[in-house]
Motif scaffolding. Structure first.
Motif, PDB file in Angstrom:
ATOM      1  N   GLY A 289       0.941  -0.997   0.123  1.00  0.00           N
ATOM      2  CA  GLY A 289       0.098   0.256   0.019  1.00  0.00           C
ATOM      3  C   GLY A 289       0.839   1.058  -0.172  1.00  0.00           C
ATOM      4  O   GLY A 289       2.133   0.991  -0.077  1.00  0.00           O
ATOM      5  N   ALA A 290       0.514   2.444   0.127  1.00  0.00           N
ATOM      6  CA  ALA A 290       0.838   3.714   0.109  1.00  0.00           C
ATOM      7  C   ALA A 290       0.247   4.440   1.263  1.00  0.00           C
ATOM      8  O   ALA A 290      -0.837   4.098   1.796  1.00  0.00           O
ATOM      9  N   LYS A 291       0.886   5.579   1.247  1.00  0.00           N
ATOM     10  CA  LYS A 291      -0.005   7.029   2.403  1.00  0.00           C
ATOM     11  C   LYS A 291      -0.311   8.077   1.276  1.00  0.00           C
ATOM     12  O   LYS A 291       1.285   8.355   0.393  1.00  0.00           O
ATOM     13  N   ILE A 292      -1.645   8.025   1.350  1.00  0.00           N
ATOM     14  CA  ILE A 292      -1.659  10.023   0.608  1.00  0.00           C
ATOM     15  C   ILE A 292      -1.254  10.373   1.712  1.00  0.00           C
ATOM     16  O   ILE A 292      -2.717  10.246   2.579  1.00  0.00           O
ATOM     17  N   SER A 293      -0.656  11.854   1.661  1.00  0.00           N
ATOM     18  CA  SER A 293      -0.513  12.807   2.385  1.00  0.00           C
ATOM     19  C   SER A 293      -1.058  13.992   1.416  1.00  0.00           C
ATOM     20  O   SER A 293      -0.802  14.449   0.477  1.00  0.00           O
ATOM     21  N   PHE A 294      -1.602  14.526   2.154  1.00  0.00           N
ATOM     22  CA  PHE A 294      -2.267  16.172   2.134  1.00  0.00           C
ATOM     23  C   PHE A 294      -2.002  17.193   2.918  1.00  0.00           C
ATOM     24  O   PHE A 294      -2.125  17.068   4.387  1.00  0.00           O
ATOM     25  N   ASN A 295      -2.347  18.515   2.832  1.00  0.00           N
ATOM     26  CA  ASN A 295      -2.172  19.427   3.328  1.00  0.00           C
ATOM     27  C   ASN A 295      -3.914  19.742   3.117  1.00  0.00           C
ATOM     28  O   ASN A 295      -4.891  20.144   2.728  1.00  0.00           O
ATOM     29  N   SER A 296      -4.211  20.551   4.816  1.00  0.00           N
ATOM     30  CA  SER A 296      -5.563  20.658   4.841  1.00  0.00           C
ATOM     31  C   SER A 296      -5.988  21.651   5.484  1.00  0.00           C
ATOM     32  O   SER A 296      -5.187  22.124   6.639  1.00  0.00           O
ATOM     33  N   SER A 297      -6.826  22.774   4.354  1.00  0.00           N
ATOM     34  CA  SER A 297      -7.112  24.331   6.177  1.00  0.00           C
ATOM     35  C   SER A 297      -7.604  23.926   6.949  1.00  0.00           C
ATOM     36  O   SER A 297      -7.702  24.862   7.749  1.00  0.00           O
ATOM     37  N   THR A 298      -7.949  22.886   6.685  1.00  0.00           N
ATOM     38  CA  THR A 298      -8.934  22.813   8.145  1.00  0.00           C
ATOM     39  C   THR A 298      -9.555  21.896   8.454  1.00  0.00           C
ATOM     40  O   THR A 298      -9.506  20.927   7.699  1.00  0.00           O
ATOM     41  N   SER A 299     -10.174  21.492   9.904  1.00  0.00           N
ATOM     42  CA  SER A 299     -10.676  19.794   9.738  1.00  0.00           C
ATOM     43  C   SER A 299     -11.721  19.482   9.496  1.00  0.00           C
ATOM     44  O   SER A 299     -12.663  20.917   8.942  1.00  0.00           O
ATOM     45  N   GLY A 300     -12.685  18.692   8.999  1.00  0.00           N
ATOM     46  CA  GLY A 300     -13.106  18.403   8.238  1.00  0.00           C
ATOM     47  C   GLY A 300     -12.925  16.931   7.861  1.00  0.00           C
ATOM     48  O   GLY A 300     -12.100  16.240   8.447  1.00  0.00           O
ATOM     49  N   SER A 301     -13.777  16.209   7.199  1.00  0.00           N
ATOM     50  CA  SER A 301     -14.426  15.009   6.727  1.00  0.00           C
ATOM     51  C   SER A 301     -13.886  15.321   5.346  1.00  0.00           C
ATOM     52  O   SER A 301     -14.006  16.515   4.938  1.00  0.00           O
ATOM     53  N   PHE A 302     -12.340  13.755   4.919  1.00  0.00           N
ATOM     54  CA  PHE A 302     -12.230  14.364   3.217  1.00  0.00           C
ATOM     55  C   PHE A 302     -13.187  13.178   2.541  1.00  0.00           C
ATOM     56  O   PHE A 302     -13.172  12.108   2.605  1.00  0.00           O
ATOM     57  N   GLN A 303     -12.451  13.217   1.172  1.00  0.00           N
ATOM     58  CA  GLN A 303     -12.651  12.147  -0.507  1.00  0.00           C
ATOM     59  C   GLN A 303     -12.009  12.196  -1.156  1.00  0.00           C
ATOM     60  O   GLN A 303     -11.870  13.566  -1.575  1.00  0.00           O
ATOM     61  N   ILE A 304     -11.481  11.345  -1.829  1.00  0.00           N
ATOM     62  CA  ILE A 304     -10.002  10.958  -2.332  1.00  0.00           C
ATOM     63  C   ILE A 304     -10.932  10.132  -3.599  1.00  0.00           C
ATOM     64  O   ILE A 304     -11.328   8.883  -2.549  1.00  0.00           O
ATOM     65  N   VAL A 305     -10.454  10.343  -4.623  1.00  0.00           N
ATOM     66  CA  VAL A 305     -11.397   9.389  -5.689  1.00  0.00           C
ATOM     67  C   VAL A 305      -9.875   9.150  -6.309  1.00  0.00           C
ATOM     68  O   VAL A 305      -9.013  10.456  -7.633  1.00  0.00           O
ATOM     69  N   ILE A 306      -9.881   8.181  -6.195  1.00  0.00           N
ATOM     70  CA  ILE A 306      -8.370   7.346  -7.706  1.00  0.00           C
ATOM     71  C   ILE A 306      -9.203   6.172  -7.922  1.00  0.00           C
ATOM     72  O   ILE A 306      -9.484   5.652  -8.212  1.00  0.00           O
ATOM     73  N   PRO A 307      -9.272   6.890  -9.828  1.00  0.00           N
ATOM     74  CA  PRO A 307      -9.974   6.924 -11.570  1.00  0.00           C
ATOM     75  C   PRO A 307      -9.176   5.614 -11.837  1.00  0.00           C
ATOM     76  O   PRO A 307      -7.740   5.507 -11.227  1.00  0.00           O
ATOM     77  N   VAL A 308      -9.844   4.628 -11.345  1.00  0.00           N
ATOM     78  CA  VAL A 308      -9.022   3.363 -12.124  1.00  0.00           C
ATOM     79  C   VAL A 308      -9.495   3.073 -13.680  1.00  0.00           C
ATOM     80  O   VAL A 308     -10.738   2.990 -13.581  1.00  0.00           O
ATOM     81  N   SER A 309      -8.376   3.109 -14.579  1.00  0.00           N
ATOM     82  CA  SER A 309      -8.798   2.257 -15.814  1.00  0.00           C
ATOM     83  C   SER A 309      -9.189   1.470 -15.998  1.00  0.00           C
ATOM     84  O   SER A 309      -8.492   0.227 -15.768  1.00  0.00           O
ATOM     85  N   GLY A 331      -3.853  -0.051  -2.124  1.00  0.00           N
ATOM     86  CA  GLY A 331      -3.755  -0.312  -3.711  1.00  0.00           C
ATOM     87  C   GLY A 331      -4.245  -1.340  -4.694  1.00  0.00           C
ATOM     88  O   GLY A 331      -4.155  -1.291  -5.721  1.00  0.00           O
ATOM     89  N   LYS A 332      -5.998  -1.221  -3.480  1.00  0.00           N
ATOM     90  CA  LYS A 332      -6.875  -2.164  -4.602  1.00  0.00           C
ATOM     91  C   LYS A 332      -8.087  -1.238  -5.076  1.00  0.00           C
ATOM     92  O   LYS A 332      -7.651   0.319  -4.587  1.00  0.00           O
ATOM     93  N   ASP A 333      -8.510  -1.793  -6.136  1.00  0.00           N
ATOM     94  CA  ASP A 333      -9.872  -0.111  -6.908  1.00  0.00           C
ATOM     95  C   ASP A 333     -10.954  -0.510  -5.621  1.00  0.00           C
ATOM     96  O   ASP A 333     -10.749  -1.252  -4.708  1.00  0.00           O
TER      97      ASP A 333
END
Length: 811
Positions: A289-309, A331-333
């Protein structure tokens, strides 16, 4: 089943400044154990039972608290606030029953505008009316009082909308936004009302689902303090006051706790999205697997969509804190299938939800008109302005997901739609409607014994970012270890060839090769050979008996390492377990050699365990070879050679054995023993069928027995001249021998040839006559140690001298 999982003594909180006055009253004070407890921010508490602070009826409630010079409906208890007690006070209203629990949930069927009834018996567990007010220099102040949770009961009459609950509150979120919430006629008979940021959650991450049971698992207890992921919102009866500070000293569960009030709202946004393999390689991902890191301007809930061909897009939801965040991706779809190896460049979509409000309804039987949740404008007047088309300033959109509820989607009582998680519904039209006003028993209602969740949020603009990542999968192998033993006896030399191969499909750049040479061998050279593809070698080092190198191995790349090693001493030596291993680089999956070490690949043996707890890892990344060398005399037994079955097989095999050797099998071990009948050099191997993970190569030199002759004169005379001798001669010139012999069946004697000579002589004694038999009984080759019994005799007859002649003169 507990309708009130978060019981309180009607706890409220009030913010007051120095110079202001807090006023409290209730309809239950003074009846039995009815009282009011006031706790200052420092934890100092006072308990009041005076009947003068009793709200006696609906009329008094409407008139409100009196103040000197302005009499009203009731005379409250007043508590002045000074500089030391400024902050958030805790006010608790005890029913006549006092602090004990009660299962009594029966209340009078009275309209909200009617004259309510306060039960006064010592079993009564309800407070009909209560008041917390703050008085400043200019009069009464609004928007200073809030609750974290309200435990409420109304009439259990589900027949008409007039019997429902129509409370209106302002819910202030931890990130500085507020919603106006109208209950709008729901009826839970006895129910809990509160709001948080994640509803029914797992480790702080919202499930975004209603539950088919009454279950508080995953619900953060609203009576406790917030943490990084769990926030309990504040329920105000009026618009929060414009003068609320960002934080204040408070008593919530203990004295002098810092509690948020009105924070400055921040626009939700996610930036700097990166994908890093769990072992630390940016842009490279294994099946760990992997670590997806990001910066958030505020607290809250997030959603990340990884498109899979060619597959289902992967959607990852979670809770974000302000600043740096990390989330795990396996690492899964979206169908739980690993992405195939290779480079991909998905346009990853992200968005952040802030000011997220959830309203978990515990055992709320019906909600026929829906709850109305409206975002107020981002100002201190908390304006509700439906004409504002900016969704971050006004929205009444709400969401729910009742897919797990029994009978969802069937009948008129079900929510419709059952799943509403994408575009949402306008709560002024459909604020999660379920159930209906009817005469049925509460147990048959859609929300009975259920945990229903309705939520809303401010959603940031959906952004996309092109991310270049590569899914790495490669089957690395030590193909073979092949020892060349042709110079074992001639030059005391073994030449090993270790073949390394990458069966792909990904390149394996940065693979670690290690070769451990057995003790007793002296490394002369290690040379790469037979390089295919773009294989490269870096950092090759030999230290002691160990050779290491870093290899870049393309798909189908192969390379040999030729190791020339010599030894000293005799030929009877066992060079045990030359070990060769190839270990994957970080963030690449090797199907049979990917360990669980969080630090990544550091030990090939641990990698070969492949996540198991076995003591021996089974993989094709490590191989071992043992060389067993022997030199024996013909007809003498060899030292038995044993081989233990490799753990990755079930049968042992060997190449053709020299004549007269035999095998014995016992408990997974094969032993070769016996005496070889043919002289010369013999080689064979023993291994496990179908694999050469472990292999023993045997080389045995069988020495033909020595031969010798005996020679000497047959007849001599006593006192003969010329120093006659008996000669013993070995069969090989320039070879030294030891001969054992007897004279006339006397004791065995030995004689050794001079160095570099194959002949030894024994002088024949000539002092007396007689027959002397010299019998050669054993000959030993001193170079090989081999000997053979002989029976070669030479008989020498020593004749006496004739009698002295008598000479007479004949006249």
């Amino acid at each position: 089943m507990d309708r009130f999982p978060f019981k309180t003594a009607g706890a409220h909180f009030v913010y007051a400044k120095a110079g202001e006055t807090i006023a409290v009253a209730s309809s239950a004070i003074g009846y039995a154990n009815g009282s009011i407890r006031v706790t200052r921010p420092d934890g100092t508490a006072s308990n009041y039972t005076t009947t003068s602070a009793r709200i006696i009826d609906r009329a008094a409630e409407l008139l409100g608290p009196s103040w000197p010079g302005s009499p009203a409906g009731y005379t409250p208890i007043t508590i002045p606030v000074d500089a030391l007690t400024e902050g958030i006070w805790k006010i608790e209203f005890f029913a006549p029953r006092g602090s004990g629990n009660s299962n009594d949930i029966n209340v009078a069927d009275v309209s909200a505008t009617g004259n309510w009834i306060q039960p006064t018996g010592n079993t009564s567990n309800y407070v009909a009316a209560w008041d917390v007010s703050v008085r400043g220099s200019s009069g009464w102040l609004t928007g200073r009082v809030y609750a974290n949770v309200l435990n409420l009961t109304i009439s259990g009459n589900f027949t008409t909308s007039t019997k429902g609950f129509y409370g209106i509150n302002y819910v202030l979120t931890e990130d500085g936004r507020a919603y106006r919430v109208q209950s709008n006629g729901n009826n839970g008979y006895a129910f809990t009302f509160f709001s948080n940021n994640n509803g029914f959650a797992v480790n702080g991450v919202p499930t975004y689902k209603s539950l088919n049971v009454v279950n508080t698992t995953g619900l953060h207890d609203p009576r406790t303090l917030d943490d990084a992921l769990n926030k309990t919102h504040k329920i105000f009866y009026n618009r929060p006051n414009a003068d609320l500070p960002e934080t204040a000293n408070a008593f919530v569960t203990g004295p002098n706790q810092q509690m948020w009030l009105k924070k400055n709202a921040i626009l939700p946004i996610i930036t700097n999205v990166k994908f890093t393999g769990v072992e630390g390689t940016e842009g490279k991902i294994s099946r760990k697997g992997a670590k997806i890191s990001f910066n958030s301007s505020t607290s809250g809930s997030f959603q990340i969509v990884i498109p899979v061909s060619g597959g289902a897009d992967r959607i990852i939801n979670g809770a974000a804190v302000q600043g740096y965040n990390e989330v795990f991706w396996d690492g899964k779809d979206g169908n739980d299938v690993f992405l195939p190896p290779g480079p991909i460049s998905p346009l990853v979509q992200t968005f952040l939800r802030s000011a997220e409000v959830h309203f978990p309804y515990i055992d709320m039987e019906i909600n026929p008109r829906g709850i109305i949740i409206e975002l107020t404008e981002n100002n201190t007047t908390y304006t509700v302005n439906p004409a504002n088309t900016n969704p971050s300033e006004y929205s009444d959109v709400v969401y729910w997901n009742d897919i797990d509820i029994t009978n969802a989607g069937t009948g008129t009582d079900s929510s419709n739609p059952v799943i509403n998680i994408t575009t949402g519904q306008h709560s002024n039209t459909n604020g999660h409607k379920f159930g209906s006003y009817n005469t049925r028993n509460e147990s048959t209602q859609f929300g009975n014994d259920r945990s229903m969740d309705t939520w809303a949020y401010i959603e940031s603009e959906r952004t996309t970012q092109l991310v270049n990542i590569e899914i790495l999968l490669a089957d690395l192998r030590i193909e073979t270890i092949t020892p060349d033993l042709n110079q074992y006896f001639s030059n005391n030399k073994i030449t090993y060839t270790v073949r390394v191969y990458n069966d792909g499909p990904s390149a394996a750049d940065g693979s670690k090769l290690a070769i451990n040479i057995p003790a007793g061998l002296i490394i002369q050279n290690i040379t790469p050979a037979n390089i295919s593809g773009a294989v490269t070698i870096n950092g090759a080092t030999t230290v002691g008996q160990n050779y290491t190198a870093t290899l870049n191995l393309p798909n189908k790349g192969a390379i040999d390492f030729v190791i020339e090693a010599t030894f000293t001493g005799g030929f009877n030596q066992v060079f045990s377990s030359l070990k060769a291993s190839i270990m994957r680089p970080p963030d690449l999956t090797d199907p049979d050699a990917t360990g669980k070490n969080d630090a990544g690949p550091v030990d090939p043996d641990e990698e070969c365990l492949n996540g198991t707890t076995a003591t021996i890892g089974i993989c094709n990344n490590i191989k071992y070879n043992t060389v067993n060398g022997q030199e024996v005399c013909m007809a003498n037994p060899i030292v038995p050679i044993s081989y233990t079955l490799s753990p990755d097989g079930t049968q042992i095999e060997n190449s053709a054995l020299p004549d007269a050797l035999s095998v014995q099998n016992a408990s997974g071990t094969r032993t070769v023993s016996g005496s070889i009948t043919n002289s010369g050099i013999h080689q064979f191997y023993i291994k496990t069928t179908g694999t050469n993970r472990t292999q023993t190569n045997a080389i045995i030199r069988v020495i033909a027995p020595p031969n010798a002759t005996a020679d000497g004169p047959a007849n001599l005379c006593v006192d003969a001249t010329g120093n006659p001798v008996i000669s013993f001669q070995g069969s090989i010139a320039d070879r030294s021998y030891e001969f054992s012999y007897r004279i006339n069946d006397g004791p065995i004697q030995t004689i050794t040839t001079p160095t570099g000579s194959n002949t030894a002589t024994i002088p024949i004694p000539l002092s007396s006559s007689g027959n002397f038999t010299y019998k050669l009984t054993l000959v030993k080759d001193l170079a090989t140690g081999c000997s053979v019994v002989k029976n070669v005799a030479v008989t020498v007859t020593v004749h006496p001298l004739p009698a002295q002649a008598h000479i007479e003169l004949i006249q």
